[in-house]
Design an enzyme around this catalytic site. Sequence first.
Site, PDB file in Angstrom:
ATOM      1  N   ASP A  30      -6.725  -4.463  -5.571  1.00  0.00           N
ATOM      2  CA  ASP A  30      -6.391  -3.106  -5.110  1.00  0.00           C
ATOM      3  C   ASP A  30      -4.956  -2.719  -5.486  1.00  0.00           C
ATOM      4  O   ASP A  30      -4.628  -1.544  -5.645  1.00  0.00           O
ATOM      5  CB  ASP A  30      -6.519  -2.994  -3.579  1.00  0.00           C
ATOM      6  CG  ASP A  30      -7.651  -3.798  -2.977  1.00  0.00           C
ATOM      7  OD1 ASP A  30      -8.025  -4.839  -3.549  1.00  0.00           O
ATOM      8  OD2 ASP A  30      -8.146  -3.405  -1.912  1.00  0.00           O
TER       9      ASP A  30
ATOM     10  N   ASP B 120       0.794  -1.224   0.000  1.00  0.00           N
ATOM     11  CA  ASP B 120       0.000   0.000   0.000  1.00  0.00           C
ATOM     12  C   ASP B 120       0.828   1.278   0.000  1.00  0.00           C
ATOM     13  O   ASP B 120       0.278   2.374   0.152  1.00  0.00           O
ATOM     14  CB  ASP B 120      -0.967   0.000   1.195  1.00  0.00           C
ATOM     15  CG  ASP B 120      -2.151  -0.909   0.935  1.00  0.00           C
ATOM     16  OD1 ASP B 120      -2.595  -0.974  -0.230  1.00  0.00           O
ATOM     17  OD2 ASP B 120      -2.626  -1.552   1.884  1.00  0.00           O
TER      18      ASP B 120
HETATM   19  N1  GLY Z   1      -7.396  -1.439  -0.236  1.00  0.00           N
HETATM   20  C1  GLY Z   1      -8.273  -1.872   0.763  1.00  0.00           C
HETATM   21  C2  GLY Z   1      -9.684  -1.557   0.495  1.00  0.00           C
HETATM   22  O1  GLY Z   1     -10.062  -1.141  -0.591  1.00  0.00           O
HETATM   23  O2  GLY Z   1     -10.469  -1.704   1.430  1.00  0.00           O
END
Ligand code: GLY
Length: 407
Positions: free
Chosen positions: A189, A129
Amino acid sequence: MRLFLSKKMILFIRGNKIPALIVVALLGLNTTAIAQKIDIARQFKYAQQQTTYMLEALKTADTSKGLVSPRTFEDGKLKLVNSKDWTSGFFPGILWYLYDYTKEKKWLTQAQAFTAKLTDEQYNKTTHDLGFIIYCSFGNGYRLTGNEAYKKVIIQAARSLSTRFNAKTGVIRSWDHNKDKWKYPVIIDNMMNLELLFNATKLTGDSSFYKIAVSHANHTILNHFRPNYSSYHVVDYDPETGKVIQKNTAQGYSDESAWARGQAWGLYGFTMCYRETGDKRYLAQAQNIAKFIFNNPNLPKDLIPYWDYDDPAIPNTPRDVSAAAIMASALYELATYSTNNNFKEKANIILANLSEHYKAPLNTNGDFILLHSTGHKPAKSEIDVPITYADYYYLEALLRSRKFVKN
Ligand code: GLY
């Protein structure tokens, strides 16, 4: 284009024998009316007022234990996260977008202050992330100020993120947790974190970041998508052989369902990959994801999706406004690469509806902008609440809409 005429309008047109051409002109006005409902200046005025309240609240919030950025307002409480949390970059990003729009020093000062709190994360090798954390904060900061110190942070963060790439699998590892469940989990994601890598290559001339991003995107097309262009949330790889072991969900309704935010991440991610590479396969992927979303019978008329397109409880289940905000922002960009107006019209409708029907009254909602996001329904966490990334992508969509909406 689908248009809705009230009974009164139809009777009026028939009664007055209004020619077809005038009807079409009237319909044209109707479409313009949708677009003009997005009063960008008014929405930014509101966003500034609401964020000013948030900054006031943050002065007295508990910032012990390294808490730095607001994430949500749940059970009547403002919840902050530390810099390691995947959402820590969105609030600094919101401040940068307010500065981007207003060019006012007060927003610059706040954006710099909240961005600085994330500096140490450039060395974080424990999460994929880093793209969200560093690019929303330092990335926007560098774009708007050219600050060399920010550039260094972006490059170091790209180095840290690259350590999570494994040539055997061809993808970046997303999570380190749940080792008993997954060997090498990659979530849809993760497409969003590639923007950091593409930009690190532009900043350094080192193509290794670009190559990793392209490899990740290509493997995601191969392994994350179903024939109807909906995507799995989690794909687990074997790091020894590179083979796919299993395809699951973590935040969706079921392994085979289409989790709404996941579809939005894919739409945004492949649109961005097309921008960065010019590879038409990424454009086609984004267009096909858009088709899946907009042909989905469970997408409500206002285009704000339920949290999962396949929840059997629909319509008695929460929406996910964050997915809608991400979709709107992605669609404005996709519209610039496409000859039909469809993407722009959809983005306008989403943005108008978010602005008119999903915004909180001032100084409520924990001083977040948008209502009704869903974070992690299966974990019973952040259901029907405000969430910082919904606000971030909403402001980004408003900024992007300036290309298309007259004010
Ligand atoms: N990247 C984590 C979410 O979208 O909750």
